[in-house]
Write a protein that holds these residues in place. Sequence first.
Motif, PDB file in Angstrom:
ATOM      1  N   ARG B  79       0.829  -1.217   0.000  1.00 13.49           N
ATOM      2  CA  ARG B  79       0.000   0.000   0.000  1.00 13.49           C
ATOM      3  C   ARG B  79       0.863   1.268   0.000  1.00 13.49           C
ATOM      4  O   ARG B  79       0.537   2.247  -0.643  1.00 13.49           O
ATOM      5  CB  ARG B  79      -0.926  -0.041   1.221  1.00 13.49           C
ATOM      6  N   TYR B  80       1.982   1.230   0.740  1.00 13.45           N
ATOM      7  CA  TYR B  80       2.886   2.390   0.718  1.00 13.45           C
ATOM      8  C   TYR B  80       3.563   2.493  -0.659  1.00 13.45           C
ATOM      9  O   TYR B  80       3.789   3.594  -1.145  1.00 13.45           O
ATOM     10  CB  TYR B  80       3.925   2.306   1.852  1.00 13.45           C
ATOM     11  N   ALA B  81       3.865   1.322  -1.222  1.00  7.50           N
ATOM     12  CA  ALA B  81       4.502   1.335  -2.547  1.00  7.50           C
ATOM     13  C   ALA B  81       3.550   1.947  -3.574  1.00  7.50           C
ATOM     14  O   ALA B  81       3.958   2.803  -4.374  1.00  7.50           O
ATOM     15  CB  ALA B  81       4.889  -0.076  -2.960  1.00  7.50           C
ATOM     16  N   ILE B  82       2.285   1.525  -3.514  1.00  8.68           N
ATOM     17  CA  ILE B  82       1.325   2.072  -4.494  1.00  8.68           C
ATOM     18  C   ILE B  82       1.118   3.571  -4.249  1.00  8.68           C
ATOM     19  O   ILE B  82       0.942   4.345  -5.195  1.00  8.68           O
ATOM     20  CB  ILE B  82      -0.012   1.266  -4.483  1.00  8.68           C
ATOM     21  N   SER B  83       1.193   3.988  -2.986  1.00  5.86           N
ATOM     22  CA  SER B  83       1.052   5.415  -2.672  1.00  5.86           C
ATOM     23  C   SER B  83       2.195   6.200  -3.302  1.00  5.86           C
ATOM     24  O   SER B  83       1.979   7.260  -3.905  1.00  5.86           O
ATOM     25  CB  SER B  83       1.052   5.639  -1.157  1.00  5.86           C
ATOM     26  N   ILE B  84       3.421   5.671  -3.159  1.00  2.00           N
ATOM     27  CA  ILE B  84       4.580   6.369  -3.730  1.00  2.00           C
ATOM     28  C   ILE B  84       4.493   6.380  -5.260  1.00  2.00           C
ATOM     29  O   ILE B  84       4.764   7.403  -5.894  1.00  2.00           O
ATOM     30  CB  ILE B  84       5.899   5.732  -3.229  1.00  2.00           C
ATOM     31  N   GLY B 127      -0.002  13.875   3.132  1.00  2.00           N
ATOM     32  CA  GLY B 127      -1.362  13.318   3.197  1.00  2.00           C
ATOM     33  C   GLY B 127      -1.332  11.829   3.470  1.00  2.00           C
ATOM     34  O   GLY B 127      -2.022  11.328   4.373  1.00  2.00           O
ATOM     35  N   PHE B 128      -0.485  11.098   2.742  1.00  2.00           N
ATOM     36  CA  PHE B 128      -0.385   9.643   2.947  1.00  2.00           C
ATOM     37  C   PHE B 128       0.178   9.324   4.340  1.00  2.00           C
ATOM     38  O   PHE B 128      -0.279   8.389   4.985  1.00  2.00           O
ATOM     39  CB  PHE B 128       0.506   9.009   1.873  1.00  2.00           C
ATOM     40  N   ALA B 129       1.181  10.124   4.747  1.00  2.00           N
ATOM     41  CA  ALA B 129       1.826   9.864   6.039  1.00  2.00           C
ATOM     42  C   ALA B 129       0.828   9.984   7.184  1.00  2.00           C
ATOM     43  O   ALA B 129       0.908   9.259   8.179  1.00  2.00           O
ATOM     44  CB  ALA B 129       2.994  10.815   6.250  1.00  2.00           C
ATOM     45  N   ILE B 130      -0.128  10.894   7.047  1.00  2.00           N
ATOM     46  CA  ILE B 130      -1.136  11.072   8.108  1.00  2.00           C
ATOM     47  C   ILE B 130      -2.266  10.058   7.946  1.00  2.00           C
ATOM     48  O   ILE B 130      -2.702   9.418   8.894  1.00  2.00           O
ATOM     49  CB  ILE B 130      -1.705  12.514   8.092  1.00  2.00           C
ATOM     50  N   TRP B 131      -2.699   9.900   6.720  1.00  2.00           N
ATOM     51  CA  TRP B 131      -3.940   9.165   6.464  1.00  2.00           C
ATOM     52  C   TRP B 131      -3.768   7.637   6.563  1.00  2.00           C
ATOM     53  O   TRP B 131      -4.654   6.936   7.095  1.00  2.00           O
ATOM     54  CB  TRP B 131      -4.443   9.570   5.078  1.00  2.00           C
ATOM     55  N   LEU B 132      -2.641   7.105   6.094  1.00  2.00           N
ATOM     56  CA  LEU B 132      -2.487   5.638   6.073  1.00  2.00           C
ATOM     57  C   LEU B 132      -2.487   4.998   7.475  1.00  2.00           C
ATOM     58  O   LEU B 132      -3.198   4.010   7.694  1.00  2.00           O
ATOM     59  CB  LEU B 132      -1.240   5.236   5.284  1.00  2.00           C
ATOM     60  N   VAL B 195       8.208   6.996   9.022  1.00  2.00           N
ATOM     61  CA  VAL B 195       7.698   6.836  10.405  1.00  2.00           C
ATOM     62  C   VAL B 195       6.258   6.337  10.341  1.00  2.00           C
ATOM     63  O   VAL B 195       5.855   5.430  11.087  1.00  2.00           O
ATOM     64  CB  VAL B 195       7.780   8.182  11.182  1.00  2.00           C
ATOM     65  N   SER B 196       5.496   6.913   9.421  1.00  2.00           N
ATOM     66  CA  SER B 196       4.088   6.530   9.264  1.00  2.00           C
ATOM     67  C   SER B 196       3.965   5.048   8.878  1.00  2.00           C
ATOM     68  O   SER B 196       3.070   4.336   9.338  1.00  2.00           O
ATOM     69  CB  SER B 196       3.462   7.444   8.215  1.00  2.00           C
TER      70      SER B 196
END
Lengths: 286, 209
Positions: B79-84, B127-132, B195-196
């Motif tokens: 999910r982080y990979a797809i976000s990036i 946004g991703f760092a907060i939301w995920l 960190v997220s």
Amino acid sequence: MNSIIEVKGLAKKYKNGFQFGKVDLSIKSGRIVGILGENGAGKTTLLKCILNILHRDSGTVNILGKSLEEFDSEIKENIGLVMDDVFLPEILNPKEIDSIMGNLYQNWDSSEYYNYLNRFNIPLDKKIMTLSTGMLKKFQIAAALSHHPKILILDEPTNGLDPIVKNEVLDIFTDFIKEKGNTILLSSNITSELEKISDDIIILDKGNIVLEGEKDKIIDSYGIVTLNSKAFDKVDKKDYLSYVVDDEGYHLLIANKSNFKKKYKNSKIKDIDLEELMILMVKGVK
Amino acid sequence: MKGLLKKDFLLLKSVALPIIAILVMLLVAGLVESVEVIYTFILWSLVIVTAVFNQDRFHRTEEFITSIPDGKIKAVKARYAISIIMVIVLSLAVFAFAGINSILHPNFYYTYVPIIVLITIAFSLLGFAIWLPITYRFGILKTSLISGMWSVGGMFAILFAIKKPIYKVITNYTMDRIFMGCGLLVFATLCLLYVSYIISIKAYLKREK
């Protein structure tokens, strides 16, 4: 024989009040273990707690001699799972699932997977969500077997299958167990099915194990005695496990046929099958 | 992780049309109406990843994830990979969009283009760092219901609030300093994203499904 699954003090409490008592379980390698119980007895919960799909409140689970918390990847590589509500992404088709699973399991065997799909007549390009119940179950079984697991965990695996496919699936399970060290843990409401293939049985009632052991020994040792009320009053409570009453009289579940026969010489003891055993263990008056 | 990333892209494929439609609408609105629409691109990448979460929930694949080897860790990684990946796609889209705008609008200088790209990258990552982690802690349904609309509204408010200070910075500082500032901002948000990621793994492992 080594324990392949070792559960100690497993407990789980739901907000709705359902409670899993402290469950201890030891499943030996090379066996087919059937879990019996009425709906809501906790069969699926037990399987999910063993796999850590549901979190346990307490207790430990060791699979293949290792803790699931510490060796999740290694252990799950060796487990094939068929569960009603553990879905593969149903919007995808079997072909796409192959490419996904190939990247998730080290031992994923595409040719084995396609062999099973072919054997079960499952179309490759049809979305999983459009498969019939029976097809879906067969597809799940194919996916569960295609990474060469050592343990199969199956929740109601033959639900929705027609008798021909059911037999075919049971044969696959029997073939699977022939390979050295392979083990099957399956839950089912269909007692005849468990009677046919299981080596050991576990009966669950309201989150507690009420009976476990080798199926043949249990069937040989346990029995039913039917008595009228007068004869029933004469039987010592210690000599039976439970009873149910109907128009024919009192049906007593006894744990040791020969001992009972010695003590009550005129009694007629009937052999028991798994269905009767489950009903008397779960619904019988203790 | 590769398997679950593949799954995410296959799930995305099934909702590709509405996602592309949103992008086209934004592009048209940005070219015809106002260049400020550029900031809403940040939300576009969040919308796509939300769509993947929703697809997982809708098709009940969460329990499947927990049943595979290291499933939850692999799922968070994917999910982080797809976000990036979405941030990269977004930055390319913003680059193209801002470039076209710099040709169409004489008061929109081409030197703004890389700055806007860096800012949108930083804000998307933020946004991703907060939301995920919030989504992994509470699940997509609760997160969408409770915080979704507020965070979308909040994001818009923030974006329009920072618009003037950004232009002020652009006009008052040298380009070298602005680029360095934007670069640092991207670096800081990347650290925050890491960190997220750690928090998300811990939160997801704690959650039952």
